[in-house]
Design an enzyme around this catalytic site. Structure first.
Site, PDB file in Angstrom:
ATOM      1  N   CYS A   1      -0.814  33.004  11.589  1.00 31.70           N
ATOM      2  CA  CYS A   1      -0.602  33.628  12.901  1.00 31.70           C
ATOM      3  C   CYS A   1      -0.165  32.579  13.933  1.00 31.70           C
ATOM      4  O   CYS A   1      -0.851  32.355  14.925  1.00 31.70           O
ATOM      5  CB  CYS A   1      -1.900  34.302  13.308  1.00 31.70           C
ATOM      6  SG  CYS A   1      -1.797  35.153  14.851  1.00 31.70           S
TER       7      CYS A   1
ATOM      8  N   GLU B   1       0.822  -1.220   0.000  1.00 37.34           N
ATOM      9  CA  GLU B   1       0.000   0.000   0.000  1.00 37.34           C
ATOM     10  C   GLU B   1       0.854   1.268   0.000  1.00 37.34           C
ATOM     11  O   GLU B   1       0.741   2.104   0.901  1.00 37.34           O
ATOM     12  CB  GLU B   1      -0.876   0.029   1.260  1.00 37.34           C
ATOM     13  CG  GLU B   1      -1.827  -1.123   1.419  1.00 37.34           C
ATOM     14  CD  GLU B   1      -2.599  -1.073   2.740  1.00 37.34           C
ATOM     15  OE1 GLU B   1      -2.145  -0.405   3.694  1.00 37.34           O
ATOM     16  OE2 GLU B   1      -3.656  -1.683   2.806  1.00 37.34           O
TER      17      GLU B   1
HETATM   18  N1  LLP Z   1      -1.466   1.937   4.526  1.00 31.76           N
HETATM   19  C1  LLP Z   1      -1.973   2.393   5.690  1.00 31.76           C
HETATM   20  C2  LLP Z   1      -2.909   1.564   6.424  1.00 31.76           C
HETATM   21  C3  LLP Z   1      -1.579   3.660   6.170  1.00 31.76           C
HETATM   22  O1  LLP Z   1      -2.066   4.098   7.334  1.00 31.76           O
HETATM   23  C4  LLP Z   1      -0.664   4.445   5.429  1.00 31.76           C
HETATM   24  C5  LLP Z   1      -0.241   5.761   5.906  1.00 31.76           C
HETATM   25  C6  LLP Z   1      -0.189   3.925   4.196  1.00 31.76           C
HETATM   26  C7  LLP Z   1      -0.602   2.660   3.786  1.00 31.76           C
HETATM   27  C8  LLP Z   1       0.767   4.667   3.321  1.00 31.76           C
HETATM   28  O2  LLP Z   1       2.001   4.848   3.902  1.00 31.76           O
HETATM   29  P1  LLP Z   1       3.199   5.533   3.085  1.00 31.76           P
HETATM   30  O3  LLP Z   1       3.627   4.611   1.982  1.00 31.76           O
HETATM   31  O4  LLP Z   1       2.666   6.808   2.517  1.00 31.76           O
HETATM   32  O5  LLP Z   1       4.244   5.754   4.093  1.00 31.76           O
HETATM   33  N2  LLP Z   1       1.007  12.559   7.239  1.00 31.76           N
HETATM   34  C9  LLP Z   1       2.233  11.839   7.513  1.00 31.76           C
HETATM   35  C10 LLP Z   1       2.140  10.378   7.073  1.00 31.76           C
HETATM   36  C11 LLP Z   1       0.959   9.631   7.646  1.00 31.76           C
HETATM   37  C12 LLP Z   1       0.866   8.213   7.148  1.00 31.76           C
HETATM   38  C13 LLP Z   1      -0.406   7.584   7.521  1.00 31.76           C
HETATM   39  N3  LLP Z   1      -0.591   6.260   7.023  1.00 31.76           N
HETATM   40  C14 LLP Z   1       3.388  12.579   6.863  1.00 31.76           C
HETATM   41  O6  LLP Z   1       3.180  13.615   6.243  1.00 31.76           O
HETATM   42  O7  LLP Z   1       4.548  12.162   6.982  1.00 31.76           O
END
Ligand code: LLP
Length: 427
Positions: A351, A282
């Protein structure tokens, strides 16, 4: 013309993305502006598919849910990890087939579970409470829902604590030692068909040992679950592969490294058990992070405790530096190859003291009207944006082979009213 950061180039002192001059884009579409390079999205997705040729890639829509991006990934054959009915709705609208969607989430509403039943998508179940609700809803509709349990494997991914999701103390998933009894329970319920297993240990992970550790733990559970007669059709290992936001963090692992950390363990165990579940990944960040820049125009330059450069984008558009102290390269897009002369701190107009994009960066001499590009802004950038401080969200542009198309128009102040209404006494 020379290259900085792979698909970004410099020509005549200007930053170029997808063959388009960012300075002209700022003139044509205004700032702040998100700009995404279509070929880079496709390239990153292809790299994942190549690294995991036998797996299904379910793009994590939360990373960047812009419709054009969902659409191009749908056309490439991506599935989707969705975390809300909103993401499910958008993924289906973009053409991602329901068979390739996993509905994730630790606190789904009954409405969302009903939608999953009606539409017929697989559900990653995060608790026994949710399992029973889902079974009742499915039974009421005369259906059986295919489920996986979200496992909490208790693995530390050595990333920012706010984005570690598989620690024992995290809110996500079912503790490993309770997983087998959860499958037993699921197999007794009329509305449920337990056929997968799922985990996700965190995000922005820059070493592969935690993927290996999680795979060992998950495959041990696969064995135990198979032993009680559950026929697993898929094993979803989530994602979390990081990208090199900062060069001095060293080279980041590639999708191939990610595959090397998972696939041999997966293959060996499934072979030994004589089962053939599909492997699912994913990825979100890896697919979109480096495809996109955020352009902002300089409003003011002020010498105070630091040399502050005030730009027209704030953390309402890119919250990552404020929320996770994350690093994004800043380039002066209209002076991209000029010599670095001064140390600047680039701040937004919000702000709040924490509204800082880049601290103490040595950059070419900056003046009012210059354009700053924040790099690697494609993941969790626009998708985490808000209208905080009464700031309409900006436009998004997609570039490909020297051409630019608007994919999201700029909001204006009327959008701040949105769907608000007044009670009669305030009319
Ligand atoms: N699968 C699930 C169940 C997830 O919760 C997430 C991300 C992904 C896949 C994808 O993960 P990735 O490949 O993008 O690492 N807002 C934070 C990141 C939050 C990730 C949440 N879950 C940031 O800006 O670093």
């Amino acid at each position: 013309m020379f290259t900085i950061k792979d698909h970004l180039e410099i020509s005549d002192d200007h930053l170029i993305i997808g063959g388009v001059d960012t300075v002209s884009l700022a003139e044509e579409f205004g700032t702040p502006l998100y700009i995404t390079n279509e070929s880079r999205v496709i390239g990153n997705f292809s790299a994942y598919r190549k690294a995991f040729p036998d797996a299904d890639i379910y793009y994590a829509a939360k990373a960047n849910g812009s419709f054009a991006i969902l659409r191009m990934l749908a056309r490439e054959g991506a599935g989707a990890d969705v975390f809300s009915y909103g993401e499910l709705y958008m993924a289906l609208l973009a053409g991602i087939p329901r068979e390739k969607i996993l509905f994730n989430g630790n606190s789904k509403t009954d409405f969302e579970l009903q939608k999953a039943v009606d539409i017929g998508v697989k559900v990653s179940v995060d608790s026994l409470d949710e399992l029973h609700t889902l079974s009742n809803l499915a039974q009421g509709a005369g259906k059986k829902v295919e489920i996986a349990f979200r496992v909490n494997p208790d693995v530390s991914p050595k990333t920012h604590p706010k984005i570690s999701t598989g620690l024992r103390s995290s809110k996500f998933g079912i503790p490993s030692e309770e997983v087998v009894s959860a499958y037993r329970e699921a197999s007794r319920l009329p509305g449920i068909s337990p056929c997968g297993i799922h985990c996700h240990i965190g995000s922005q992970i820059l070493e592969t040992t935690s993927f290996t550790e999680a795979t060992h733990k998950m495959m041990d559970l696969v064995e135990k679950v198979t032993d009680i007669g559950i026929d697993l059709k898929f094993v979803d290992m989530g994602s979390g592969l990081g990208i090199p936001y900062k060069k001095d963090e060293g080279p980041a692992p590639t999708p191939k490294d990610h595959a090397n950390a998972i696939v041999p363990i997966f293959k060996e165990k499934t072979k030994a058990l004589g089962i053939s579940p599909k492997l699912i990944l994913e990825p979100g960040r890896f697919i979109v992070a480096d495809t996109t820049i955020l352009l902002a125009r300089v409003n003011t330059v002020k010498k105070a405790a630091k040399n502050f450069v005030g730009v027209d984008a704030g953390f309402n558009l890119l919250v990552r530096p404020t929320m996770y102290d994350s690093y994004h390269y800043a380039v002066v897009a209209n002076k991209a190859s000029s010599p670095a002369e001064e140390t600047y701190t680039i701040v937004g107009p919000i702000c709040e003291t924490g509204d800082i994009f880049a601290k103490d960066r040595t950059l070419p001499c900056i003046e009012k009207g210059d354009i700053i590009a924040l790099l690697d802004a494609g993941a969790y950038g626009f998708s985490m944006s808000s209208q905080y401080n009464g700031r309409p969200r900006c436009a998004e542009v997609l570039v490909k082979d020297g051409k630019a198309d608007i994919i999201r128009t700029r909001e204006d102040v009327q959008d701040l009213m949105g769907r608000q209404t007044l009670p009669a006494r305030l009319m």
